[in-house]
Design a protein around this motif. Structure first.
Motif, PDB file in Angstrom:
ATOM      1  N   GLY A  23       4.098  -6.122  -9.132  1.00 30.97           N
ATOM      2  CA  GLY A  23       4.032  -7.085  -8.030  1.00 30.97           C
ATOM      3  C   GLY A  23       3.340  -6.593  -6.765  1.00 30.97           C
ATOM      4  O   GLY A  23       3.049  -7.384  -5.883  1.00 30.97           O
ATOM      5  N   CYS A  24       3.076  -5.277  -6.651  1.00 36.18           N
ATOM      6  CA  CYS A  24       2.497  -4.776  -5.392  1.00 36.18           C
ATOM      7  C   CYS A  24       1.078  -5.316  -5.181  1.00 36.18           C
ATOM      8  O   CYS A  24       0.195  -5.097  -6.003  1.00 36.18           O
ATOM      9  CB  CYS A  24       2.460  -3.248  -5.353  1.00 36.18           C
ATOM     10  N   PRO A  25       0.871  -6.030  -4.072  1.00 42.17           N
ATOM     11  CA  PRO A  25      -0.467  -6.581  -3.803  1.00 42.17           C
ATOM     12  C   PRO A  25      -1.513  -5.493  -3.567  1.00 42.17           C
ATOM     13  O   PRO A  25      -2.698  -5.746  -3.677  1.00 42.17           O
ATOM     14  CB  PRO A  25      -0.275  -7.399  -2.523  1.00 42.17           C
ATOM     15  N   GLN A  26      -1.069  -4.264  -3.251  1.00 37.65           N
ATOM     16  CA  GLN A  26      -2.034  -3.203  -2.951  1.00 37.65           C
ATOM     17  C   GLN A  26      -2.378  -2.346  -4.153  1.00 37.65           C
ATOM     18  O   GLN A  26      -3.539  -2.104  -4.430  1.00 37.65           O
ATOM     19  CB  GLN A  26      -1.474  -2.305  -1.847  1.00 37.65           C
ATOM     20  N   CYS A  27      -1.320  -1.838  -4.841  1.00 34.72           N
ATOM     21  CA  CYS A  27      -1.608  -0.890  -5.918  1.00 34.72           C
ATOM     22  C   CYS A  27      -1.141  -1.385  -7.282  1.00 34.72           C
ATOM     23  O   CYS A  27      -1.320  -0.698  -8.278  1.00 34.72           O
ATOM     24  CB  CYS A  27      -0.997   0.469  -5.599  1.00 34.72           C
ATOM     25  N   ARG A  28      -0.563  -2.597  -7.322  1.00 31.66           N
ATOM     26  CA  ARG A  28      -0.141  -3.250  -8.560  1.00 31.66           C
ATOM     27  C   ARG A  28       1.017  -2.564  -9.284  1.00 31.66           C
ATOM     28  O   ARG A  28       1.308  -2.862 -10.422  1.00 31.66           O
ATOM     29  CB  ARG A  28      -1.306  -3.442  -9.554  1.00 31.66           C
ATOM     30  N   GLU A  58       9.926  -3.111  -1.647  1.00 32.56           N
ATOM     31  CA  GLU A  58       9.217  -1.856  -1.440  1.00 32.56           C
ATOM     32  C   GLU A  58       8.511  -1.472  -2.730  1.00 32.56           C
ATOM     33  O   GLU A  58       9.100  -1.571  -3.817  1.00 32.56           O
ATOM     34  CB  GLU A  58      10.193  -0.748  -1.032  1.00 32.56           C
ATOM     35  N   CYS A  59       7.268  -1.048  -2.614  1.00 35.45           N
ATOM     36  CA  CYS A  59       6.498  -0.665  -3.795  1.00 35.45           C
ATOM     37  C   CYS A  59       6.918   0.735  -4.243  1.00 35.45           C
ATOM     38  O   CYS A  59       7.073   1.638  -3.423  1.00 35.45           O
ATOM     39  CB  CYS A  59       5.012  -0.682  -3.461  1.00 35.45           C
ATOM     40  N   VAL A  60       7.096   0.910  -5.556  1.00 34.21           N
ATOM     41  CA  VAL A  60       7.494   2.222  -6.077  1.00 34.21           C
ATOM     42  C   VAL A  60       6.303   3.188  -6.106  1.00 34.21           C
ATOM     43  O   VAL A  60       6.489   4.384  -6.284  1.00 34.21           O
ATOM     44  CB  VAL A  60       8.113   2.125  -7.500  1.00 34.21           C
ATOM     45  N   GLY A  61       5.099   2.644  -5.933  1.00 33.04           N
ATOM     46  CA  GLY A  61       3.907   3.496  -5.974  1.00 33.04           C
ATOM     47  C   GLY A  61       3.456   3.916  -4.590  1.00 33.04           C
ATOM     48  O   GLY A  61       3.397   5.100  -4.272  1.00 33.04           O
ATOM     49  N   CYS A  62       3.161   2.922  -3.733  1.00 35.14           N
ATOM     50  CA  CYS A  62       2.584   3.246  -2.420  1.00 35.14           C
ATOM     51  C   CYS A  62       3.605   3.152  -1.275  1.00 35.14           C
ATOM     52  O   CYS A  62       3.271   3.433  -0.133  1.00 35.14           O
ATOM     53  CB  CYS A  62       1.379   2.347  -2.129  1.00 35.14           C
ATOM     54  N   TYR A  63       4.842   2.741  -1.594  1.00 32.44           N
ATOM     55  CA  TYR A  63       5.951   2.657  -0.612  1.00 32.44           C
ATOM     56  C   TYR A  63       5.704   1.680   0.530  1.00 32.44           C
ATOM     57  O   TYR A  63       6.412   1.671   1.526  1.00 32.44           O
ATOM     58  CB  TYR A  63       6.329   4.049  -0.049  1.00 32.44           C
TER      59      TYR A  63
HETATM   60 ZN   LIG Z   1       1.963  -0.368  -3.987  1.00 31.33          ZN
END
Ligand SMILES: [Zn+2]
Length: 210
Positions: A23-28, A58-63
Motif C-alpha cells: 500500500g505504500c505510495p512511495q516504495c510499494r 506507517e510503511c514497513v519499508g520507508c517508515y
Molecule cells: Zn514506503
C-alpha cells in the motif's frame, strides 16, 4: 528552578493493526496501522502519555506515515500493483457492464428488456459473456447497490489506471446509451455518472447528440 515542559508525539503499535499489502505510495511496501500519541515532556523527555491519539499508516519499508483518509486508495493501488492485460480487460468490462446495468435497472424496465440490451451491448463491444456470466443473471441485476458499485469502480480506475482508459469506457457507454430509448430517470443516472467523471453539462449533451 526553571522546568522546561512540553509535549511530543510518539508513534505506537495498534493491537491487531490493519496491514495493507503493497500500500505504500512511495516504495510499494506494506502499510501498517499505527497511532501517534501525545506525551507530556519535561526537558524534552516524555514522562506522561496524554489521551490524545491519531491513527496513521506507517510503511514497513520507508517508515513514511500516511493519512488514513485515503485508505481505499492505498488498498486499490496495492491490489493492482502490476495488473496484467487480462486483469485490466476484465475490470474494464466489469465496469462497463455494471455501468449499463445500473442505468437499465433504475426505472422498472422489464428484466427481459434489460437482459436483451445487456447482451447486445456485450456483442457490440466484444465482451465475452462467459467471463461475466453472473452479470447476465437476475441476482446481479436486481441488486439495489449497483450504482454504488459503479462509483467504487470509478474510484478504483481513478486510483490505479489511466484517465484515458476510463474516458474510453465512458464514451463507449454513452455511445451505446444513445441507441436506447432511455427514460428520464435512466438518463439522469447516465448524467450523474458522467458528471462524476468530470464531464460538464454541455460536454455531456454533446456526447448524447452523437
Ligand atoms: Zn514506503
Amino acid at each position: 528552578m526553571f522546568v522546561l515542559k512540553g509535549t511530543t508525539e510518539i508513534i505506537e503499535n495498534v493491537k491487531d493493526g490493519e496491514i495493507i499489502q503493497n500500500g505504500c505510495p512511495q516504495c510499494r511496501k506494506d502499510l501498517l496501522l499505527k497511532q501517534f500519541r501525545v506525551w507530556n515532556t519535561i526537558f524534552l523527555i516524555p514522562y506522561l502519555p496524554s489521551g490524545d491519539t491519531r491513527t496513521v499508516y506507517e510503511c514497513v519499508g520507508c517508515y513514511e506515515t500516511f493519512d488514513p483518509v485515503y485508505r481505499n486508495t492505498y488498498i486499490n493501488r496495492g491490489k493492482y500493483l502490476n495488473p496484467t492485460r487480462k486483469e485490466i480487460k476484465e475490470l474494464t468490462e466489469t465496469f462497463s457492464l455494471t455501468f449499463i446495468a445500473s442505468i437499465l435497472t433504475c426505472d422498472n424496465r422489464p428484466m427481459e428488456s434489460v437482459l436483451a440490451l445487456l447482451k447486445e451491448f456485450a456483442i457490440k463491444y466484444n465482451i465475452d459473456e462467459e467471463t461475466h456470466e453472473e452479470k447476465f443473471g437476475a441476482d446481479f441485476l436486481s441488486q439495489r447497490e449497483l450504482t454504488k458499485t459503479v462509483f467504487e469502480l470509478y474510484d478504483l480506475f481513478r486510483d490505479c489506471f489511466s484517465e484515458e482508459l476510463i474516458n474510453i469506457v465512458l464514451a463507449q457507454n454513452v455511445e451505446y446509451s444513445n441507441l436506447i430509448d432511455l427514460s428520464e430517470k435512466e438518463t439522469k443516472v447516465l448524467y450523474t455518472f458522467s458528471r462524476h467523471w468530470g464531464l460538464t453539462k454541455s460536454e455531456f449533451e454533446e456526447l448524447r447528440k452523437k
